[in-house]
Motif scaffolding. Structure first.
Motif, short mmCIF file in Angstrom:
data_model
loop_
_atom_site.label_atom_id
_atom_site.label_comp_id
_atom_site.label_asym_id
_atom_site.label_seq_id
_atom_site.Cartn_x
_atom_site.Cartn_y
_atom_site.Cartn_z
N MET A 152 -2.74 -17.24 25.93
CA MET A 152 -2.97 -16.19 24.99
C MET A 152 -2.09 -16.42 23.76
N LYS A 153 -2.65 -16.09 22.60
CA LYS A 153 -1.94 -16.25 21.35
C LYS A 153 -1.80 -14.87 20.68
N GLU A 154 -0.67 -14.60 20.14
CA GLU A 154 -0.44 -13.34 19.44
C GLU A 154 -0.75 -13.52 17.96
N ILE A 155 -1.45 -12.55 17.40
CA ILE A 155 -1.72 -12.54 15.96
C ILE A 155 -1.03 -11.32 15.38
N LYS A 156 -0.20 -11.53 14.39
CA LYS A 156 0.50 -10.43 13.74
C LYS A 156 -0.14 -10.18 12.38
N ILE A 157 -0.49 -8.93 12.13
CA ILE A 157 -1.11 -8.57 10.86
C ILE A 157 -0.14 -7.69 10.08
N GLU A 158 0.11 -8.06 8.84
CA GLU A 158 1.01 -7.28 7.99
C GLU A 158 0.30 -6.92 6.70
N SER A 159 0.62 -5.75 6.20
CA SER A 159 0.10 -5.32 4.91
C SER A 159 1.27 -4.89 4.05
N THR A 160 1.15 -5.14 2.76
CA THR A 160 2.16 -4.71 1.82
C THR A 160 1.56 -3.64 0.92
N LEU A 161 2.21 -2.49 0.91
CA LEU A 161 1.81 -1.39 0.06
C LEU A 161 3.01 -1.01 -0.80
N TYR A 162 2.76 -0.41 -1.94
CA TYR A 162 3.82 0.00 -2.86
C TYR A 162 3.74 1.51 -3.03
N VAL A 163 4.89 2.16 -3.06
CA VAL A 163 4.92 3.61 -3.16
C VAL A 163 5.62 4.02 -4.46
N PHE A 164 4.93 4.82 -5.25
CA PHE A 164 5.48 5.43 -6.45
C PHE A 164 5.87 6.85 -6.07
N GLU A 165 7.02 7.29 -6.47
CA GLU A 165 7.51 8.62 -6.09
C GLU A 165 6.76 9.75 -6.79
N SER A 166 6.22 9.47 -7.98
CA SER A 166 5.53 10.51 -8.73
C SER A 166 4.60 9.86 -9.75
N LEU A 167 3.75 10.69 -10.35
CA LEU A 167 2.84 10.20 -11.39
C LEU A 167 3.61 9.57 -12.55
N GLY A 168 4.80 10.09 -12.83
CA GLY A 168 5.60 9.58 -13.94
C GLY A 168 6.01 8.12 -13.79
N GLU A 169 5.99 7.60 -12.58
CA GLU A 169 6.35 6.19 -12.34
C GLU A 169 5.18 5.23 -12.56
N LEU A 170 3.97 5.75 -12.64
CA LEU A 170 2.80 4.88 -12.76
C LEU A 170 2.73 4.24 -14.15
N PRO A 171 2.23 3.01 -14.21
CA PRO A 171 1.94 2.42 -15.53
C PRO A 171 0.92 3.30 -16.26
N LYS A 172 0.96 3.30 -17.57
CA LYS A 172 0.13 4.19 -18.38
C LYS A 172 -1.36 4.07 -18.07
N GLU A 173 -1.86 2.85 -17.89
CA GLU A 173 -3.29 2.66 -17.64
C GLU A 173 -3.70 3.18 -16.25
N VAL A 174 -2.77 3.16 -15.31
CA VAL A 174 -3.05 3.69 -13.97
C VAL A 174 -2.97 5.22 -14.00
N LEU A 175 -2.01 5.76 -14.73
CA LEU A 175 -1.90 7.21 -14.88
C LEU A 175 -3.18 7.77 -15.48
N PHE A 176 -3.72 7.11 -16.50
CA PHE A 176 -4.98 7.54 -17.11
C PHE A 176 -6.10 7.59 -16.07
#
Length: 160
Positions: free
Chosen positions: A1-25
Motif C-alpha cells: 500500500m502507498k500513502e498519498i498526501k494531498i495538501e492545499s494552500t489557501l490565503y486568509v485576509f483578515e478583512s476587506l481592507g486587506e484585499l487588492p483594489k481589483e479584488v475588493l471591487f
C-alpha cells in the motif's frame, strides 16, 4: 500500500481592507449580487461575481425553488451565464459572499460540491486556474489560487 498526501494552500485576509483594489471591487459586486438572491426557503443569500479576461464582470445570485433541487447556486448562475454569453473568454477570478437572513454570517463560505465541480469544468476547459475568493457577510476572506485546492482528485474529461 502507498500513502498519498494531498495538501492545499489557501490565503486568509483578515478583512476587506486587506484585499487588492481589483479584488475588493469584485467582492463589492458579489455583495450587490447577494442582495438580489431569491432565497425564501433557506433565507441564505449568496452572491458571486466573475471577472473575465475580456474585462467583463458577470454576476450571479442563488435562485431557490419550492422543488429544492430545481434551484441554482450563485456560483453556477454566474459561471453558466459567463459561458453562454462569452464562450471564448477565460475566467480570471471569482468572488463569493454568503449570508443568512437569520443571523450574521462571519465565517467564510466556500462553494458547495456541485459548484466546485462546475468551476472545475471551466478551469479544465480554459486550461488556466481560476482565483477564488470567498467570505461570509463580514470578516475574513479566503483566497484559493485554483479550484484544484478546493477539489483535489477532481472528476474531468480525462476519465471519459
Amino acid at each position: 500500500m502507498k500513502e498519498i498526501k494531498i495538501e492545499s494552500t489557501l490565503y486568509v485576509f483578515e478583512s476587506l481592507g486587506e484585499l487588492p483594489k481589483e479584488v475588493l471591487f469584485l467582492m463589492e459586486k458579489a455583495v450587490e449580487a447577494r442582495e438580489k438572491a431569491y432565497a425564501p426557503y433557506s433565507n441564505f443569500h449568496v452572491g458571486a461575481a466573475i471577472l473575465l479576461d475580456n474585462g467583463e464582470v458577470v454576476l450571479g445570485s442563488n435562485q431557490e425553488n419550492a422543488s429544492y433541487p430545481s434551484g441554482l447556486c450563485a456560483e453556477r448562475t454566474a459561471i453558466f451565464y459567463a459561458g453562454s454569453q462569452f464562450p471564448k473568454a477565460k475566467i480570471v477570478r471569482m468572488a463569493i459572499t454568503a449570508g443568512s437572513k437569520k443571523s450574521k454570517t462571519t465565517k467564510p463560505i466556500p462553494p458547495c460540491g456541485a459548484c466546485r465541480q462546475s468551476i472545475a469544468e471551466y478551469e479544465t476547459k480554459q486550461d488556466a486556474p481560476i482565483e477564488i475568493y470567498f467570505m461570509g457577510e463580514i470578516g475574513k476572506i479566503v483566497k484559493s489560487n485554483s479550484l484544484s485546492n478546493l477539489l483535489p482528485l477532481g472528476f474531468d474529461k480525462s476519465v471519459l
